[in-house]
Design a protein around this motif. Structure first.
Motif, PDB file in Angstrom:
ATOM      1  N   GLY A 216       0.363  -1.340  -0.272  1.00 16.51           N
ATOM      2  CA  GLY A 216      -0.148  -0.125  -0.044  1.00 16.51           C
ATOM      3  C   GLY A 216       1.049   0.968   0.084  1.00 16.51           C
ATOM      4  N   VAL A 217       1.810   1.310   1.073  1.00 13.89           N
ATOM      5  CA  VAL A 217       2.553   1.838   1.295  1.00 13.89           C
ATOM      6  C   VAL A 217       3.142   2.763  -0.458  1.00 13.89           C
ATOM      7  N   ARG A 218       3.932   1.278  -0.580  1.00 13.96           N
ATOM      8  CA  ARG A 218       4.761   1.825  -2.244  1.00 13.96           C
ATOM      9  C   ARG A 218       3.989   1.622  -3.188  1.00 13.96           C
ATOM     10  N   ALA A 219       2.642   1.356  -3.729  1.00 15.42           N
ATOM     11  CA  ALA A 219       1.859   1.801  -4.797  1.00 15.42           C
ATOM     12  C   ALA A 219       1.859   3.301  -4.342  1.00 15.42           C
ATOM     13  N   TRP A 220       0.583   3.521  -2.719  1.00 10.17           N
ATOM     14  CA  TRP A 220       0.526   5.402  -2.833  1.00 10.17           C
ATOM     15  C   TRP A 220       2.168   6.378  -3.758  1.00 10.17           C
ATOM     16  N   ARG A 221       3.392   5.820  -2.842  1.00 10.56           N
ATOM     17  CA  ARG A 221       4.891   6.709  -3.024  1.00 10.56           C
ATOM     18  C   ARG A 221       4.589   6.131  -4.971  1.00 10.56           C
ATOM     19  N   ALA A 222       4.746   5.778  -5.688  1.00  8.46           N
ATOM     20  CA  ALA A 222       4.455   5.384  -7.102  1.00  8.46           C
ATOM     21  C   ALA A 222       3.890   6.617  -7.804  1.00  8.46           C
ATOM     22  N   LEU A 223       1.734   6.326  -7.132  1.00  5.84           N
ATOM     23  CA  LEU A 223       1.522   6.847  -7.640  1.00  5.84           C
ATOM     24  C   LEU A 223       1.824   8.561  -7.555  1.00  5.84           C
ATOM     25  N   ARG A 224       1.811   9.007  -6.481  1.00  4.21           N
ATOM     26  CA  ARG A 224       2.733  10.041  -5.980  1.00  4.21           C
ATOM     27  C   ARG A 224       3.489  10.558  -6.897  1.00  4.21           C
ATOM     28  N   ALA A 225       4.251  10.024  -7.368  1.00  3.07           N
ATOM     29  CA  ALA A 225       5.276  10.557  -7.934  1.00  3.07           C
ATOM     30  C   ALA A 225       5.421  10.781  -9.406  1.00  3.07           C
ATOM     31  N   ALA A 226       3.937   9.435  -9.849  1.00  6.27           N
ATOM     32  CA  ALA A 226       3.905  10.051 -11.624  1.00  6.27           C
ATOM     33  C   ALA A 226       3.369  11.193 -11.432  1.00  6.27           C
ATOM     34  N   ALA A 227       2.154  11.293 -10.894  1.00  6.15           N
ATOM     35  CA  ALA A 227       1.533  12.644 -10.819  1.00  6.15           C
ATOM     36  C   ALA A 227       1.545  13.529 -10.974  1.00  6.15           C
ATOM     37  N   SER A 228       3.723  13.525  -9.700  1.00  3.28           N
ATOM     38  CA  SER A 228       4.139  14.683  -9.436  1.00  3.28           C
ATOM     39  C   SER A 228       4.993  15.221 -10.979  1.00  3.28           C
ATOM     40  N   ALA A 229       4.881  13.899 -11.362  1.00  2.09           N
ATOM     41  CA  ALA A 229       6.077  14.325 -12.877  1.00  2.09           C
ATOM     42  C   ALA A 229       5.429  14.383 -13.720  1.00  2.09           C
ATOM     43  N   GLY A 230       3.788  14.626 -14.100  1.00  2.00           N
ATOM     44  CA  GLY A 230       2.906  14.143 -15.483  1.00  2.00           C
ATOM     45  C   GLY A 230       3.056  13.474 -15.925  1.00  2.00           C
ATOM     46  N   ARG A 231       3.023  12.166 -15.398  1.00  5.36           N
ATOM     47  CA  ARG A 231       3.529  10.926 -16.148  1.00  5.36           C
ATOM     48  C   ARG A 231       1.766  10.337 -15.716  1.00  5.36           C
ATOM     49  N   PRO A 232       1.374   9.379 -17.088  1.00  3.72           N
ATOM     50  CA  PRO A 232       0.416   8.495 -16.830  1.00  3.72           C
ATOM     51  C   PRO A 232       0.507   7.320 -15.674  1.00  3.72           C
ATOM     52  N   VAL A 233      -0.052   7.972 -14.920  1.00  3.43           N
ATOM     53  CA  VAL A 233      -0.514   6.627 -13.341  1.00  3.43           C
ATOM     54  C   VAL A 233      -1.505   5.294 -13.521  1.00  3.43           C
ATOM     55  N   GLY A 234      -1.769   5.159 -14.641  1.00  4.54           N
ATOM     56  CA  GLY A 234      -1.837   3.845 -14.843  1.00  4.54           C
ATOM     57  C   GLY A 234      -1.436   2.543 -14.682  1.00  4.54           C
ATOM     58  N   ALA A 235      -0.017   2.582 -15.170  1.00  2.60           N
ATOM     59  CA  ALA A 235       1.093   2.003 -14.932  1.00  2.60           C
ATOM     60  C   ALA A 235       0.906   1.618 -13.215  1.00  2.60           C
ATOM     61  N   GLN A 236       1.444   2.532 -12.160  1.00  4.96           N
ATOM     62  CA  GLN A 236       1.580   1.807 -11.164  1.00  4.96           C
ATOM     63  C   GLN A 236      -0.162   1.733 -10.121  1.00  4.96           C
ATOM     64  N   VAL A 237      -0.713   1.973 -10.787  1.00 12.20           N
ATOM     65  CA  VAL A 237      -2.363   2.290 -10.457  1.00 12.20           C
ATOM     66  C   VAL A 237      -2.469   0.448 -10.362  1.00 12.20           C
ATOM     67  N   SER A 238      -2.581   0.156 -12.228  1.00  7.18           N
ATOM     68  CA  SER A 238      -2.951  -1.836 -11.837  1.00  7.18           C
ATOM     69  C   SER A 238      -1.103  -2.645 -11.684  1.00  7.18           C
ATOM     70  N   ASP A 239      -0.194  -2.338 -11.025  1.00 10.23           N
ATOM     71  CA  ASP A 239       0.788  -2.592 -10.127  1.00 10.23           C
ATOM     72  C   ASP A 239       0.748  -2.576  -8.628  1.00 10.23           C
TER      73      ASP A 239
END
Length: 159
Positions: free
Chosen positions: A54-77
Motif C-alpha cells: 500500500g505504501v509502495r503503490a501510494w508513493r509510486a502513484l504520487r511520484a508519477a502524478a507529480s512528474a506529469g506521467r500517466p499513473v495507470g501503470a502504477q495503479v495496475s501494479d
C-alpha cells in the motif's frame, strides 16, 4: 448479469470447499498445530505485505502524478500487489498459493496487463488514455485487399 453473479457465487462456493478440503488434508498429514501455525504465518506475512504494498503503490502513484506521467501503470501494479497481499491474509492454502504466485515478477506483469486491459475496456478511451498514456497498436503489413468493382488486369472495360 444474473448468470454472471451465479457463476461468481458458484466459484466462491467451490473455492471454499476446496480450501476446507485442503486444510483438512494438510492437518491430517502434518498435524493440527503445524497447519494452524502455517495459516497464521501466511496471514502475518500477508498483513505485512499489505502495508508495504500500500505504501509502495501510494508513493509510486504520487511520484508519477507529480512528474506529469500517466499513473495507470502504477495503479495496475499497485492493485496486483494489494490483491496478492490480500490473498495471503485470507486463511487457506489455495489463496496463499495464488497470492505467492502473484509475487513472481512474470505473473505480476501478466496480471497487471490484465488489470490494464480490464480498465481500458471499462473506461472511456479518453480516460484510459489519460490513465495509461497513448495506446500502442500493432500494425501488420499485408497485401492490399482487391476491390470487387475494380477491373482485373488485362480485362476490357466498356466506357
Amino acid at each position: 448479469m444474473q448468470r454472471r453473479i451465479g457463476l461468481i457465487a458458484l466459484g466462491v462456493l467451490l473455492g471454499a470447499v476446496l480450501e476446507l478440503a485442503l486444510l483438512v488434508f494438510v492437518a491430517r498429514e502434518l498435524g493440527l498445530l503445524v497447519t494452524v501455525l502455517l495459516v497464521l504465518a501466511t496471514t502475518v506475512l500477508g498483513g505485512w505485505l499489505l502495508r508495504r504494498e500500500g505504501v509502495r503503490a501510494w508513493r509510486a502513484l504520487r511520484a508519477a502524478a507529480s512528474a506529469g506521467r500517466p499513473v495507470g501503470a502504477q495503479v495496475s501494479d499497485g492493485v496486483v500487489g494489494l490483491v496478492s497481499a490480500l490473498l495471503l491474509v485470507v486463511p487457506g492454502f489455495l489463496t496463499d498459493l495464488l497470492g505467492l504466485a502473484l509475487r513472481v515478477p512474470v505473473a505480476r506483469r501478466i496480471a497487471g496487463a490484465g488489470v490494464r486491459g480490464l480498465a481500458e475496456r471499462r473506461f472511456s478511451p479518453a480516460l484510459a488514455g489519460d490513465l495509461f498514456g497513448p495506446r500502442r497498436v500493432r500494425v501488420r503489413r499485408s497485401p492490399p485487399v482487391p476491390d470487387d468493382d475494380a477491373p482485373i488486369e488485362g480485362e476490357i472495360v466498356d466506357p
